[in-house]
Design a protein around this motif. Structure first.
Motif, mmCIF file in Angstrom:
data_model
loop_
_atom_site.group_PDB
_atom_site.id
_atom_site.type_symbol
_atom_site.label_atom_id
_atom_site.label_comp_id
_atom_site.label_asym_id
_atom_site.label_seq_id
_atom_site.Cartn_x
_atom_site.Cartn_y
_atom_site.Cartn_z
ATOM 1 N N UNK A 9 0.801 -1.226 0.000
ATOM 2 C CA UNK A 9 0.000 0.000 0.000
ATOM 3 C C UNK A 9 0.833 1.275 0.000
ATOM 4 N N UNK A 10 2.094 1.196 0.401
ATOM 5 C CA UNK A 10 2.913 2.404 0.511
ATOM 6 C C UNK A 10 3.016 3.206 -0.788
ATOM 7 N N UNK A 11 3.191 2.571 -1.953
ATOM 8 C CA UNK A 11 3.271 3.386 -3.180
ATOM 9 C C UNK A 11 1.989 4.190 -3.458
ATOM 10 N N UNK A 12 0.828 3.640 -3.090
ATOM 11 C CA UNK A 12 -0.417 4.389 -3.323
ATOM 12 C C UNK A 12 -0.545 5.507 -2.293
ATOM 13 N N UNK A 13 -0.179 5.246 -1.053
ATOM 14 C CA UNK A 13 -0.155 6.336 -0.065
ATOM 15 C C UNK A 13 0.719 7.477 -0.569
ATOM 16 N N UNK A 14 1.872 7.111 -1.092
ATOM 17 C CA UNK A 14 2.801 8.126 -1.568
ATOM 18 C C UNK A 14 2.211 8.902 -2.751
ATOM 19 N N UNK A 15 1.645 8.202 -3.707
ATOM 20 C CA UNK A 15 1.118 8.858 -4.909
ATOM 21 C C UNK A 15 -0.081 9.759 -4.612
ATOM 22 N N UNK A 16 -0.977 9.310 -3.736
ATOM 23 C CA UNK A 16 -2.235 10.028 -3.524
ATOM 24 C C UNK A 16 -2.192 10.943 -2.307
ATOM 25 N N UNK A 17 -1.653 10.450 -1.204
ATOM 26 C CA UNK A 17 -1.731 11.191 0.056
ATOM 27 C C UNK A 17 -0.475 11.994 0.389
ATOM 28 N N UNK A 18 0.653 11.599 -0.151
ATOM 29 C CA UNK A 18 1.906 12.285 0.164
ATOM 30 C C UNK A 18 2.711 12.570 -1.105
#
Length: 149
Positions: free
Chosen positions: A13-22
């Motif tokens: 999930x970290x890559x999506x957190x990075x792309x969308x939330x951070x």
């Protein structure tokens, strides 16, 4: 176009957190407190085998609301997959999982831009807006899952 919801790992999930939330932040900025607790659950929504959306459920009481509670954290859907009701599917699954774990309440720190989305699913606002540095304006939102909350 098959859509599936399943448990996933933090690494997924970290890559999506990075792309969308951070966006613009390093992957180190994408870790949240309690991400690796034994009670924490990471959800992934797949669209044709592509991880399109994520959410994290953390067993975390809210001091004003309930002790037996889960907190929804880091819910996000990649831009290419937005406007397909995927956020609603993730929210419904997260709510159901919290209820299955006998939580009295599900709560989150919701971005100001997401208030109407959560309100459509019967989440309520608690208190005033607050700022999360470098992220933006948020509100505590909650939904009772039992009559005892």
């Amino acid at each position: 176009m098959p859509v599936t919801l399943t448990l996933v790992t933090l690494a997924e999930i970290l890559p999506i957190r990075q792309a969308v939330l951070r966006p613009g932040k390093t992957i180190e900025h994408c870790y949240f407190d309690m991400d690796q607790d034994k009670e924490t659950v990471h959800l992934g929504l797949y669209d044709n085998n592509n991880l399109a959306g994520i959410a994290t459920l953390v067993k975390n009481q809210h001091p004003q609301l309930a002790k037996n509670a889960y907190q929804l954290r880091g819910m996000a859907v990649l831009k290419d997959f937005q406007n397909k009701q995927y956020g609603q599917k993730l929210l419904t699954k997260a709510t159901d999982l919290a209820a299955e774990k006998n939580a009295d309440l599900l709560w989150m720190n919701a971005r100001e831009s997401a208030l109407k989305f959560y309100q459509k699913s019967d989440f309520n606002i608690l208190g005033n807006a607050f700022e999360i540095p470098e992220i933006g304006t948020h509100f505590v939102m909650y939904k009772h899952l039992t009559d005892e909350a």
